[in-house]
Structure formats: structure tokens, C-alpha cells
Enzyme design. Structure first.
Site, short mmCIF file in Angstrom:
data_model
loop_
_atom_site.label_atom_id
_atom_site.label_comp_id
_atom_site.label_asym_id
_atom_site.label_seq_id
_atom_site.Cartn_x
_atom_site.Cartn_y
_atom_site.Cartn_z
N HIS A 279 0.84 -1.19 0.00
CA HIS A 279 0.00 0.00 0.00
C HIS A 279 0.88 1.24 0.00
O HIS A 279 1.94 1.23 0.62
CB HIS A 279 -0.92 0.01 1.23
CG HIS A 279 -2.06 0.96 1.08
ND1 HIS A 279 -1.94 2.29 1.39
CD2 HIS A 279 -3.30 0.78 0.60
CE1 HIS A 279 -3.10 2.88 1.12
NE2 HIS A 279 -3.94 1.99 0.63
N ASP A 337 -8.03 -5.07 -0.27
CA ASP A 337 -8.54 -5.69 -1.50
C ASP A 337 -8.29 -7.19 -1.54
O ASP A 337 -9.00 -7.92 -2.22
CB ASP A 337 -7.88 -5.04 -2.73
CG ASP A 337 -8.42 -3.64 -2.95
OD1 ASP A 337 -9.61 -3.44 -2.70
OD2 ASP A 337 -7.64 -2.77 -3.34
N1 ACO Z 1 4.39 -7.36 -5.05
C1 ACO Z 1 5.74 -7.35 -5.15
N2 ACO Z 1 6.51 -6.27 -4.89
C2 ACO Z 1 5.89 -5.15 -4.55
C3 ACO Z 1 4.50 -5.07 -4.43
C4 ACO Z 1 3.73 -6.23 -4.68
N3 ACO Z 1 2.40 -6.21 -4.57
N4 ACO Z 1 4.13 -3.81 -4.06
C5 ACO Z 1 5.28 -3.12 -3.95
N5 ACO Z 1 6.33 -3.93 -4.24
C6 ACO Z 1 7.74 -3.55 -4.18
C7 ACO Z 1 8.15 -2.72 -5.38
O1 ACO Z 1 8.67 -3.52 -6.41
C8 ACO Z 1 9.20 -1.80 -4.79
O2 ACO Z 1 10.40 -2.50 -4.69
P1 ACO Z 1 11.82 -1.72 -4.81
O3 ACO Z 1 11.89 -0.81 -3.61
O4 ACO Z 1 12.83 -2.80 -4.75
O5 ACO Z 1 11.80 -0.98 -6.11
C9 ACO Z 1 8.71 -1.57 -3.35
O6 ACO Z 1 7.90 -2.72 -3.03
C10 ACO Z 1 7.87 -0.31 -3.19
O7 ACO Z 1 6.86 -0.32 -4.21
P2 ACO Z 1 6.25 0.99 -4.85
O8 ACO Z 1 5.60 0.64 -6.14
O9 ACO Z 1 7.29 2.07 -4.86
O10 ACO Z 1 5.18 1.36 -3.77
P3 ACO Z 1 3.97 2.33 -3.98
O11 ACO Z 1 3.69 2.87 -2.65
O12 ACO Z 1 4.23 3.28 -5.09
O13 ACO Z 1 2.83 1.34 -4.50
C11 ACO Z 1 0.95 -0.09 -4.59
C12 ACO Z 1 1.77 0.91 -3.73
C13 ACO Z 1 0.59 0.54 -5.94
C14 ACO Z 1 -0.34 -0.42 -3.84
C15 ACO Z 1 1.81 -1.37 -4.78
O14 ACO Z 1 2.13 -1.95 -3.54
C16 ACO Z 1 1.11 -2.39 -5.68
O15 ACO Z 1 1.22 -2.31 -6.91
N6 ACO Z 1 0.37 -3.38 -5.06
C17 ACO Z 1 -0.39 -4.33 -5.82
C18 ACO Z 1 -1.70 -3.71 -6.27
C19 ACO Z 1 -2.68 -3.53 -5.12
O16 ACO Z 1 -2.90 -4.43 -4.34
N7 ACO Z 1 -3.33 -2.35 -5.08
C20 ACO Z 1 -4.34 -2.03 -4.08
C21 ACO Z 1 -3.94 -0.86 -3.25
S1 ACO Z 1 -5.09 -0.67 -1.92
C22 ACO Z 1 -6.40 0.15 -2.54
O17 ACO Z 1 -6.42 0.72 -3.61
C23 ACO Z 1 -7.65 0.10 -1.71
#
Ligand code: ACO
Length: 403
Positions: A279, A337
Site C-alpha cells: 500500500h 482488497d
Molecule cells: N508485489 C511485489 N513487490 C511489490 C508489491 C507487490 N504487490 N508492491 C510493492 N512492491 C515492491 C516494489 O517492487 C518496490 O520494490 P523496490 O523498492 O525494490 O523498487 C517496493 O515494493 C515499493 O513499491 P512501490 O511501487 O514504490 O510502492 P507504492 O507505494 O508506489 O505502491 C501499490 C503501492 C501501488 C499499492 C503497490 O504496492 C502495488 O502495486 N500493489 C499491488 C496492487 C494492489 O494491491 N493495489 C491495491 C492498493 S489498496 C487500494 O487501492 C484500496
């Protein structure tokens, strides 16, 4: 590289903040989040207490008006909501214009935007009374529109709302009732639905809420703004994640494939992410996920679907990811979710409807935030700047002389 801003003598500074990770766009009194501590408060009330003790109508009142209602205020509010649950009969023709296999979120974007064409009085946003009626209409009609989108896709006759039922009971009734037999609402499912609605009702300046605010900042009418919010919510990185969780589970297929997908999620060269994990704000645990996890177990017990292979797979994936060093070190926990997808699947709600249910709940948050923005004396049209990295000035070349 020419700095084109300097070339034109542009002065002044702005922050370059892709994704607005550290930019506050507004003042708000509605929702507070402490992502590190896993705290979520609606108007100061912890989400856990609201999910346990309150109901969705009361939470709607709280979000819109800022205080919990007394009995009389709540009854009046419920009366106003139920008064507006019907949709204009002509809107049914609008549904019929869509292909039966349309994604229900596509229908939602279209039909909600089209409400502006039916309720002209609500498009005059200068009058607080009109704004109030528009807000009530949106909260009240959203379940009717969502259920109609579902029934249309299933080839079922449209169901009219039943105002003797609670908001959540009526929603389940409009989704699942069948004119050939009596429909009795299961109280455990109605309670779970109510909790889901409460947990999704608002989440401060997320992508869809910011979209609603920025659309509204130009003075656009509330139906158009909420339609824009629905479009933003649809994306798989936002509200579309609950749908993406189920397709991911279907792809994984069986428990023995979990390690392969965990490895893919950790591989920087693979765009795959575990849907329903991580998140932007919660870097500890999503407090909604805790409540939702319990609700998922209640529903699975009530429906006796513990041995469903997909749900079994979800529980195993959760267990493995929670023990994995990569996910633990990056603080990637299951988000709301992850569990809402599981509950909806157990309730028999088709995957394509998952984000629609999220939109039904979030409508109250969007409406509350839209009202707050309109009433804010500091409010300006939303207009971010950009870091221009394109070409410097150059002379036009006739097509015959190019290349
Ligand atoms: N699976 C694997 N790795 C992940 C995931 C994941 N679900 N989420 C984040 N990471 C990793 C990224 O690769 C990144 O790694 P790095 O630091 O080595 O580059 C690190 O964790 C940080 O990720 P960011 O994308 O920078 O985090 P951000 O805060 O921008 O993204 C998000 C948050 C979009 C929710 C992300 O975690 C994601 O894509 N999750 C999956 C989709 C999801 O479940 N969305 C629902 C959100 S809740 C809602 O809308 C109610």
C-alpha cells in the site's frame, strides 16, 4: 540540453513530485491515516470501532456532516436516502444500449456521468441545498445502478429498490433476488456487506478521490466528478486490485505454484506483483485488512465454503507471503482488497463486479470530499505544473523538405 524555462525567462520554483508522494493538495477534516502505525480514523473515530459498532448509513452521515447523528437525525437521513433510491425510468434504456458483456465498471462510468442529464437541478452547485440533494442522490442511487449493471450483464430483469430494507440488505436484494421466488436476506452476509461498505467509505486523498476533487475544482457538476472518480478507481493499482487478486489466484491455479509466483514478484526484471499486497500509505498493516480478514472468516464459516480451492489457495498465499523475508522487509502486507476479493467470491459475486462494489462504498467519501472542497474558501482550480523535458524551440519544416 537547453533549459527551455530559462530561455523564456520563466522564474520561480515548483516541486517535482511524481505520484504526489509528498505533496499535500488540500486541507481536510474528514479522514486521518497514520500509515506507519496502521491507523485510520473517520472524523476522529477509529475504523475498527465503526466497523464493529456502527452501520453504513450512520458512517455516511458521519463522513458527510462531520458528527455522529442522534436518533432523529439518523432517521431523517435514512428517509432522505431511501426517497432517492429509484433511478429515472429512462435510465433503464441507457443500460440497454450497452453490450451484455460490457464490463460493469464501463457501465458505471457511463450511467453515473449520464445522471447529469436527468437531474438538472443538481448541476447548479452554487446552492448548498442543490449540493445536498445531489449528494443524497449519488449515495442512494449508486447501489441501484450497480445492481442494474449486474442484472443487465446476467440477462436478469431489473429489480426495483426495497426501501423497507437496510442499505446493505437492499443492495443484496437488488443483486440476487429472483422474481420467481421469495428472497430472504442472509443477516451474516448483510452484516459483512455493511462492514465492507464502511471500510471502503473513504481513504483521504487517494487516486480516485483526488480525481474527484480535481475534476470538481473546475466547477464540473457532481455526477460528472463522481464518474471521473469511478474511472480512476477502475485501475488495477487502485480499486481494480480486488478483481486482479482473483485473476492472479486463477493464474496461480494450485498451491504448488505459489513459490514460483512469489519468486516472480521479487524479480526486478519481471513486472508481476502480488495483487492485494502493499500500500502507498500503510507501511505496517492496513487496519481495514484486519477487520476484513475477520469478516472473510465469518462469511466463509457461514457459507460453509472452507474447502473452495481458490479460497484455500488465497489463505496459503497469505501465509507464505507473511513469512517471506522480501515481503516482510519491504512491509508488503495484504491490503483490504486481498480479503474483499475473497469475501465477494464466497458470496457468489462475479469478479467483474468487485470494483463496482468498491465504487458503491466510496461514493460517500467522494461526495464528502467534493462538498468539503466546494466549501473551502482556499479552493482553487487544480493545476499541477510539469518538468518539461521535450524539444527546445525549432522552426517548422514543410513536409516536402522533411526526412
Ligand atoms: N508485489 C511485489 N513487490 C511489490 C508489491 C507487490 N504487490 N508492491 C510493492 N512492491 C515492491 C516494489 O517492487 C518496490 O520494490 P523496490 O523498492 O525494490 O523498487 C517496493 O515494493 C515499493 O513499491 P512501490 O511501487 O514504490 O510502492 P507504492 O507505494 O508506489 O505502491 C501499490 C503501492 C501501488 C499499492 C503497490 O504496492 C502495488 O502495486 N500493489 C499491488 C496492487 C494492489 O494491491 N493495489 C491495491 C492498493 S489498496 C487500494 O487501492 C484500496
Amino acid at each position: 540540453v537547453i533549459d527551455i524555462r530559462k530561455l523564456y525567462g520563466e522564474t520561480g520554483h515548483f516541486t517535482y513530485d511524481p505520484g504526489f508522494t509528498s505533496t499535500g493538495s488540500c486541507e481536510s477534516k474528514i479522514t486521518f491515516i497514520d500509515g506507519d502505525k496502521g491507523v485510520l480514523l473517520y472524523r476522529g473515530y477509529p475504523i475498527e470501532q465503526l466497523a464493529e459498532k456502527s452501520d453504513f448509513m450512520e458512517v455516511c452521515y458521519l463522513l458527510v456532516y462531520g458528527e455522529l447523528p442522534d436518533r432523529g437525525e439518523l432517521d431523517k437521513f435514512k428517509y432522505r436516502i431511501t426517497y432517492h433510491t429509484m433511478i429515472h425510468e429512462q435510465i433503464n434504456y441507457f443500460f440497454r444500449g450497452f453490450r451484455r458483456d460490457s464490463h460493469p465498471m464501463a457501465i458505471m462510468c457511463g450511467v453515473v456521468g449520464a445522471l447529469s442529464a436527468f437531474y438538472h437541478d443538481s448541476t447548479d452547485i452554487s446552492d448548498p441545498v442543490h449540493r445536498f440533494v445531489a449528494s443524497t442522490r449519488l449515495i442512494a442511487k449508486m447501489p441501484t445502478i450497480a445492481a442494474t449493471a449486474y442484472r443487465y450483464s446476467m440477462g436478469m430483469p431489473f429489480a426495483y429498490p426495497r426501501n423497507d430494507l437496510s442499505f446493505s440488505e437492499n443492495f443484496l436484494y437488488m443483486m440476487f433476488s429472483n422474481p420467481c421466488e421469495e428472497y430472504v436476506v442472509n443477516p451474516v452476509l448483510a452484516r459483512a456487506m455493511d462492514r465492507i461498505l464502511i471500510l471502503h467509505a473513504d481513504h483521504e486523498q487517494n487516486a480516485s478521490t483526488s480525481t474527484v476533487r480535481i475534476a470538481g475544482s473546475s466547477g464540473a457538476n457532481p455526477f460528472a466528478c463522481i464518474a471521473a472518480g469511478i474511472a480512476s478507481l477502475w485501475g488495477p493499482a487502485h480499486g481494480g486490485a480486488n478483481e486482479a487478486v482473483l485473476s492472479m489466484l486463477e493464474h496461480i491455479g494450485t498451491k504448488d505454484h505459489i513459490p514460483e509466483y512469489i519468486a516472480r514478484a521479487k524479480d526486478k526484471n519481471d513486472p508481476f506483483r502480488l495483487m492485494g499486497f502493499g500500500h502507498r500509505v500503510y507501511k505496517n498493516f492496513d487496519p481495514r485488512a484486519r477487520v476484513m480478514r475477520q469478516a472473510a472468516h465469518d462469511v466463509l464459516d457461514e457459507l460453509g465454503v472452507r474447502d473452495d480451492p481458490l479460497l484455500d489457495l488465497a489463505m496459503e498465499l497469505e501465509r507464505i507471503a507473511l513469512e517471506d523475508d522480501y515481503f516482510v522487509s519491504k512491509k508488503l502486507y495484504p491490503n483490504v482488497d486481498f480479503y474483499s476479493g475473497i469475501i465477494f467470491k464466497a458470496m457468489g459475486i462475479p469478479t467483474s463486479m468487485f470494483t463496482v462494489l468498491f465504487a458503491v462504498a466510496r461514493t460517500v467519501g467522494w461526495v464528502a470530499q467534493w462538498n468539503e472542497m466546494i466549501e473551502d474558501p482556499m479552493q482553487k482550480i487544480g493545476r499541477p505544473r510539469q518538468l518539461f523535458t521535450g524539444s527546445g524551440p525549432r522552426d517548422y519544416v514543410d513536409i516536402a523538405a522533411r526526412g
